[in-house]
Design a protein around this motif. Sequence first.
Motif, PDB file in Angstrom:
ATOM      1  N   LYS A  81      16.530  32.281  28.624  1.00  0.00           N
ATOM      2  CA  LYS A  81      17.066  32.673  27.315  1.00  0.00           C
ATOM      3  C   LYS A  81      16.224  33.776  26.667  1.00  0.00           C
ATOM      4  O   LYS A  81      16.732  34.570  25.881  1.00  0.00           O
ATOM      5  CB  LYS A  81      17.138  31.453  26.392  1.00  0.00           C
ATOM      6  CG  LYS A  81      18.262  30.502  26.774  1.00  0.00           C
ATOM      7  CD  LYS A  81      18.262  29.254  25.906  1.00  0.00           C
ATOM      8  CE  LYS A  81      19.395  28.313  26.330  1.00  0.00           C
ATOM      9  NZ  LYS A  81      19.388  27.048  25.581  1.00  0.00           N
ATOM     10  N   ARG A 104      30.358  33.223  33.776  1.00  0.00           N
ATOM     11  CA  ARG A 104      30.702  32.976  32.376  1.00  0.00           C
ATOM     12  C   ARG A 104      29.872  31.819  31.818  1.00  0.00           C
ATOM     13  O   ARG A 104      29.358  31.892  30.686  1.00  0.00           O
ATOM     14  CB  ARG A 104      32.195  32.677  32.227  1.00  0.00           C
ATOM     15  CG  ARG A 104      32.626  32.633  30.746  1.00  0.00           C
ATOM     16  CD  ARG A 104      34.125  32.535  30.554  1.00  0.00           C
ATOM     17  NE  ARG A 104      34.662  31.254  30.990  1.00  0.00           N
ATOM     18  CZ  ARG A 104      35.425  31.079  32.059  1.00  0.00           C
ATOM     19  NH1 ARG A 104      35.768  32.119  32.820  1.00  0.00           N
ATOM     20  NH2 ARG A 104      35.872  29.891  32.378  1.00  0.00           N
ATOM     21  N   LYS A 107      26.289  33.064  31.385  1.00  0.00           N
ATOM     22  CA  LYS A 107      26.184  33.963  30.229  1.00  0.00           C
ATOM     23  C   LYS A 107      26.183  33.154  28.929  1.00  0.00           C
ATOM     24  O   LYS A 107      25.412  33.450  27.996  1.00  0.00           O
ATOM     25  CB  LYS A 107      27.359  34.952  30.241  1.00  0.00           C
ATOM     26  CG  LYS A 107      27.329  35.985  29.120  1.00  0.00           C
ATOM     27  CD  LYS A 107      26.277  37.042  29.350  1.00  0.00           C
ATOM     28  CE  LYS A 107      26.417  38.202  28.369  1.00  0.00           C
ATOM     29  NZ  LYS A 107      25.351  39.212  28.529  1.00  0.00           N
ATOM     30  N   THR A 108      26.998  32.117  28.871  1.00  0.00           N
ATOM     31  CA  THR A 108      27.034  31.245  27.689  1.00  0.00           C
ATOM     32  C   THR A 108      25.683  30.555  27.502  1.00  0.00           C
ATOM     33  O   THR A 108      25.138  30.508  26.392  1.00  0.00           O
ATOM     34  CB  THR A 108      28.146  30.190  27.827  1.00  0.00           C
ATOM     35  OG1 THR A 108      29.415  30.854  27.849  1.00  0.00           O
ATOM     36  CG2 THR A 108      28.117  29.194  26.678  1.00  0.00           C
ATOM     37  N   SER A 111      22.872  33.326  26.622  1.00  0.00           N
ATOM     38  CA  SER A 111      23.055  34.005  25.328  1.00  0.00           C
ATOM     39  C   SER A 111      23.148  33.034  24.153  1.00  0.00           C
ATOM     40  O   SER A 111      22.906  33.400  23.002  1.00  0.00           O
ATOM     41  CB  SER A 111      24.317  34.870  25.355  1.00  0.00           C
ATOM     42  OG  SER A 111      25.478  34.045  25.418  1.00  0.00           O
ATOM     43  N   GLY A 112      23.527  31.769  24.460  1.00  0.00           N
ATOM     44  CA  GLY A 112      23.727  30.795  23.390  1.00  0.00           C
ATOM     45  C   GLY A 112      25.038  30.992  22.655  1.00  0.00           C
ATOM     46  O   GLY A 112      25.300  30.345  21.647  1.00  0.00           O
ATOM     47  N   GLU A 113      25.889  31.888  23.173  1.00  0.00           N
ATOM     48  CA  GLU A 113      27.190  32.154  22.546  1.00  0.00           C
ATOM     49  C   GLU A 113      28.314  31.865  23.537  1.00  0.00           C
ATOM     50  O   GLU A 113      28.273  32.318  24.684  1.00  0.00           O
ATOM     51  CB  GLU A 113      27.273  33.625  22.110  1.00  0.00           C
ATOM     52  CG  GLU A 113      26.235  34.006  21.060  1.00  0.00           C
ATOM     53  CD  GLU A 113      26.252  35.492  20.760  1.00  0.00           C
ATOM     54  OE1 GLU A 113      27.094  36.216  21.345  1.00  0.00           O
ATOM     55  OE2 GLU A 113      25.426  35.939  19.952  1.00  0.00           O
ATOM     56  N   GLN A 114      29.302  31.103  23.083  1.00  0.00           N
ATOM     57  CA  GLN A 114      30.442  30.788  23.946  1.00  0.00           C
ATOM     58  C   GLN A 114      31.180  32.066  24.337  1.00  0.00           C
ATOM     59  O   GLN A 114      31.479  32.905  23.487  1.00  0.00           O
ATOM     60  CB  GLN A 114      31.403  29.841  23.207  1.00  0.00           C
ATOM     61  CG  GLN A 114      32.513  29.277  24.073  1.00  0.00           C
ATOM     62  CD  GLN A 114      31.997  28.389  25.195  1.00  0.00           C
ATOM     63  OE1 GLN A 114      31.079  27.599  24.995  1.00  0.00           O
ATOM     64  NE2 GLN A 114      32.581  28.527  26.376  1.00  0.00           N
ATOM     65  N   GLN A 115      31.450  32.209  25.626  1.00  0.00           N
ATOM     66  CA  GLN A 115      32.131  33.410  26.126  1.00  0.00           C
ATOM     67  C   GLN A 115      33.630  33.144  26.247  1.00  0.00           C
ATOM     68  O   GLN A 115      34.043  32.232  26.972  1.00  0.00           O
ATOM     69  CB  GLN A 115      31.573  33.791  27.502  1.00  0.00           C
ATOM     70  CG  GLN A 115      30.061  34.011  27.529  1.00  0.00           C
ATOM     71  CD  GLN A 115      29.634  35.213  26.718  1.00  0.00           C
ATOM     72  OE1 GLN A 115      30.137  36.328  26.925  1.00  0.00           O
ATOM     73  NE2 GLN A 115      28.715  35.011  25.783  1.00  0.00           N
ATOM     74  N   SER A 116      34.420  33.907  25.527  1.00  0.00           N
ATOM     75  CA  SER A 116      35.859  33.722  25.648  1.00  0.00           C
ATOM     76  C   SER A 116      36.309  34.215  27.025  1.00  0.00           C
ATOM     77  O   SER A 116      35.740  35.163  27.582  1.00  0.00           O
ATOM     78  CB  SER A 116      36.605  34.492  24.559  1.00  0.00           C
ATOM     79  OG  SER A 116      36.887  35.807  24.971  1.00  0.00           O
ATOM     80  N   ASP A 119      37.502  38.012  26.921  1.00  0.00           N
ATOM     81  CA  ASP A 119      36.414  38.966  26.684  1.00  0.00           C
ATOM     82  C   ASP A 119      35.475  39.029  27.883  1.00  0.00           C
ATOM     83  O   ASP A 119      35.008  40.100  28.279  1.00  0.00           O
ATOM     84  CB  ASP A 119      35.619  38.582  25.430  1.00  0.00           C
ATOM     85  CG  ASP A 119      36.399  38.842  24.154  1.00  0.00           C
ATOM     86  OD1 ASP A 119      37.442  39.530  24.232  1.00  0.00           O
ATOM     87  OD2 ASP A 119      35.990  38.343  23.089  1.00  0.00           O
TER      88      ASP A 119
END
Length: 255
Positions: A81, A104, A107-108, A111-116, A119
């Motif tokens: 991270k 995916r 990456k989630t 990054s700590g962010e949910q990947q749509s 996108d």
Amino acid sequence: MDKQLLKVNNLQSEVESQPILKGINLEVNKGETHVIMGPNGAGKSTLANVLMGHPDYKITDGEIIFKGENINELEVDKRAKKGIFLSFQYPQEIPGITVENFLRTAKTAVSGEQQSIFDFKFLLEEKMDLLEFDSSYADRYLNKGFSGGEKKKNEILQMAVLEPKLAILDETDSGLDVDATRIVAEGITKLASDDNAMIIITHHNQILDYLKPDFVHILVDGKIVETGDIKLANKIETTGYSEYKGESLSESNSK
């Protein structure tokens, strides 16, 4: 602005009570590519695993400073991270999980962010275009039925998607033919920037025909015994590591 990404001070490590690293000192700045070479058993892969925080490798002395912070006690996922990436020397096959789904999820996590889904598909296509990879890779099961070259190319794709600050590539050219080595090297070159750094661990000079490292380090018996530029790698290709092995042996006998 501080350009230093990594500072390793007197790093010592053991595996199953066997000392492997015996005092590594290394500084890596943003925008730099470092190559680490050395004979079998020198500690190259151990260094990669210790930097990544592999739990089987115990730090017995020294420190790893990444972006100004001591990360000796940090777990693998937390190092990822923070921006450290390690490619596997022997990538594993994971049937049932596609390359796209794996990346995916990774990456989630990093990054700590949910990947749509939509996108991320766009991002993946963009990275595959950049690296000139066939888009059909995305739908294949991770490394299942991949050739050695395809597995290593997939590691470069992972690096492109995760966008680490420090990428450690452990023998990413191992077992590759000339064409696959060139493709992997071109991918590394495309991903290098003034804001990240690369540490490339290799046995061979072949990949260096396509890369222009800033520094070449020779690692023997758990220590970096010489640092230079590409000329040092060319010298090793001609003379091998015998002179360094001799120095290392004399050093141990004098203690």
